[in-house]
Motif scaffolding. Structure first.
Motif, mmCIF file in Angstrom:
data_model
loop_
_atom_site.group_PDB
_atom_site.id
_atom_site.type_symbol
_atom_site.label_atom_id
_atom_site.label_comp_id
_atom_site.label_asym_id
_atom_site.label_seq_id
_atom_site.Cartn_x
_atom_site.Cartn_y
_atom_site.Cartn_z
ATOM 1 N N ALA A 169 -40.213 -64.599 7.360
ATOM 2 C CA ALA A 169 -40.140 -63.311 6.668
ATOM 3 C C ALA A 169 -41.053 -63.320 5.445
ATOM 4 O O ALA A 169 -41.804 -62.366 5.199
ATOM 5 N N SER B 276 -38.600 -54.486 6.524
ATOM 6 C CA SER B 276 -38.890 -54.567 5.085
ATOM 7 C C SER B 276 -40.367 -54.282 4.829
ATOM 8 O O SER B 276 -40.728 -53.568 3.882
ATOM 9 N N GLU C 53 -31.824 -62.519 4.498
ATOM 10 C CA GLU C 53 -31.976 -63.356 5.689
ATOM 11 C C GLU C 53 -31.555 -64.791 5.348
ATOM 12 O O GLU C 53 -32.252 -65.490 4.613
ATOM 13 N N THR D 135 -36.176 -68.741 9.548
ATOM 14 C CA THR D 135 -36.471 -67.328 9.771
ATOM 15 C C THR D 135 -36.903 -66.674 8.468
ATOM 16 O O THR D 135 -37.843 -65.863 8.446
ATOM 17 N N ALA D 136 -36.233 -67.036 7.379
ATOM 18 C CA ALA D 136 -36.613 -66.501 6.068
ATOM 19 C C ALA D 136 -38.021 -66.947 5.677
ATOM 20 O O ALA D 136 -38.761 -66.197 5.038
ATOM 21 N N LEU E 203 -36.770 -61.102 -1.331
ATOM 22 C CA LEU E 203 -36.159 -61.772 -0.191
ATOM 23 C C LEU E 203 -35.020 -62.655 -0.682
ATOM 24 O O LEU E 203 -35.232 -63.571 -1.482
ATOM 25 N N ASN F 23 -44.664 -63.010 6.433
ATOM 26 C CA ASN F 23 -45.026 -61.650 6.840
ATOM 27 C C ASN F 23 -45.122 -60.712 5.640
ATOM 28 O O ASN F 23 -45.960 -59.805 5.615
ATOM 29 N N ALA G 240 -34.222 -57.633 0.939
ATOM 30 C CA ALA G 240 -34.113 -58.176 2.295
ATOM 31 C C ALA G 240 -33.199 -59.393 2.269
ATOM 32 O O ALA G 240 -33.387 -60.304 1.449
ATOM 33 N N ALA H 78 -32.508 -59.331 7.911
ATOM 34 C CA ALA H 78 -33.929 -58.950 7.906
ATOM 35 C C ALA H 78 -34.749 -59.655 8.972
ATOM 36 O O ALA H 78 -35.821 -59.173 9.339
ATOM 37 N N ASN H 79 -34.260 -60.802 9.447
ATOM 38 C CA ASN H 79 -35.010 -61.599 10.407
ATOM 39 C C ASN H 79 -36.405 -61.875 9.843
ATOM 40 O O ASN H 79 -36.523 -62.377 8.735
ATOM 41 N N GLN H 80 -37.468 -61.529 10.560
ATOM 42 C CA GLN H 80 -38.828 -61.849 10.109
ATOM 43 C C GLN H 80 -39.454 -60.725 9.282
ATOM 44 O O GLN H 80 -40.668 -60.650 9.122
ATOM 45 N N ALA H 81 -38.600 -59.824 8.774
ATOM 46 C CA ALA H 81 -38.968 -58.822 7.763
ATOM 47 C C ALA H 81 -39.803 -57.657 8.286
ATOM 48 O O ALA H 81 -40.467 -56.978 7.501
#
Length: 260
Positions: A110, A85, A101, A106-107, A124, A113, A99, A79-82
């Motif tokens: 996410a 999502s 990650e 990085t999570a 997440l 965001n 999601a 998902a990286n920075q979502a």
């Protein structure tokens, strides 16, 4: 000439989505409007963030998630920075998002965001999907979060972090309660085939009607993934991009309306 036209179109599209957000005013101090029409927590030193802001990743998946009208669950693997999502969450037809990650910093972005865009239906999971449940070392690049990979690479300067991984058994516990169609995205920098093989082991795989995955010929032969998917009912494979590195949008025409 063609590249120049594509770049111009991307710039025009980006501004058409950034301007309405900017006119509304920031939902939080420092929030950055993106070319995908969602707000982002600032992460200016990261190339993935820069691509989110500029629209560099293109709009194939973004448009699919925005325009899908049948009810669906979205699985965002890597998902990286979502970004995706958040986009899925904005579609009223999306009932829930899972999601995945595993890189903690990085999570964290996410999660910010997700909150920044008031997404209430996103779960997440700070784990990677792999062929074993436990811990594993992942290569990370501080300047480009999208390059984090479980794939073995021979670069002594690469930073490594220990992350949590889950296999098909644990994944089943997370997603099996989802009802109806599933759209899945796999973007894990060379670990795509492993993720796909784990997905194939789950009871919910036959409810995935759309699968969007990254493909790099340096990492695996795309024909391998296509063969596995064709055996499970996928019959449409559209390459998005060109050269050695591109994305694939795979679909099946089977009517899944009756699937529970």
């Amino acid at each position: 000439m063609r590249k120049g036209i594509r770049k111009l179109r991307r710039v025009i599209s980006a501004y058409s989505k950034i301007l309405p957000l900017a006119l509304k005013g920031r939902p939080a101090p420092g929030a950055v409007p993106s070319a995908y029409g969602v707000w982002l927590h600032p992460n200016t030193g990261d190339r993935t963030f820069q691509f989110y802001v500029s629209g560099r990743y293109g709009y194939a998946l973004a448009d699919l998630l925005k325009k899908k009208r049948e009810e669906f669950v979205f699985m965002d693997v890597g998902a990286n920075q979502a970004l995706y999502s958040v986009l899925a969450s904005k579609n009223p037809s999306c009932t829930h998002i899972h999601a995945f990650e595993p890189v903690q910093q990085t999570a964290d972005l996410a999660q910010k965001n997700i909150q920044l865009n008031d997404c209430a239906n996103v779960s997440l999971h700070r784990v990677a999907i792999s062929n074993a449940t436990g811990k594993s070392a992942i290569h990370v690049d501080d300047a480009h979060s999208g390059k984090a990979t479980l794939r073995e690479i021979d670069k002594p300067s690469d930073d490594k972090q220990v992350i949590e991984t889950i296999d098909a058994v644990e994944l089943e516990k997370i997603v099996s309660g989802a009802v109806g169609r599933i759209v899945a995205k796999i973007d894990v920098e060379g670990h795509e085939l492993v993720v796909l093989e784990e997905l194939l082991k789950t009871s919910f795989f036959d409810r995935i009607d759309t699968l969007f995955y990254e493909c790099d010929r340096n990492w695996f032969d795309p024909a391998t993934a296509e063969t596995l998917l064709k055996a499970r009912g996928f019959d449409s494979f559209d390459a998005i991009g060109e050269g050695r590195h591109f994305d694939v949008l795979a679909r099946r025409k089977v009517n899944l309306d009756v699937v529970q």
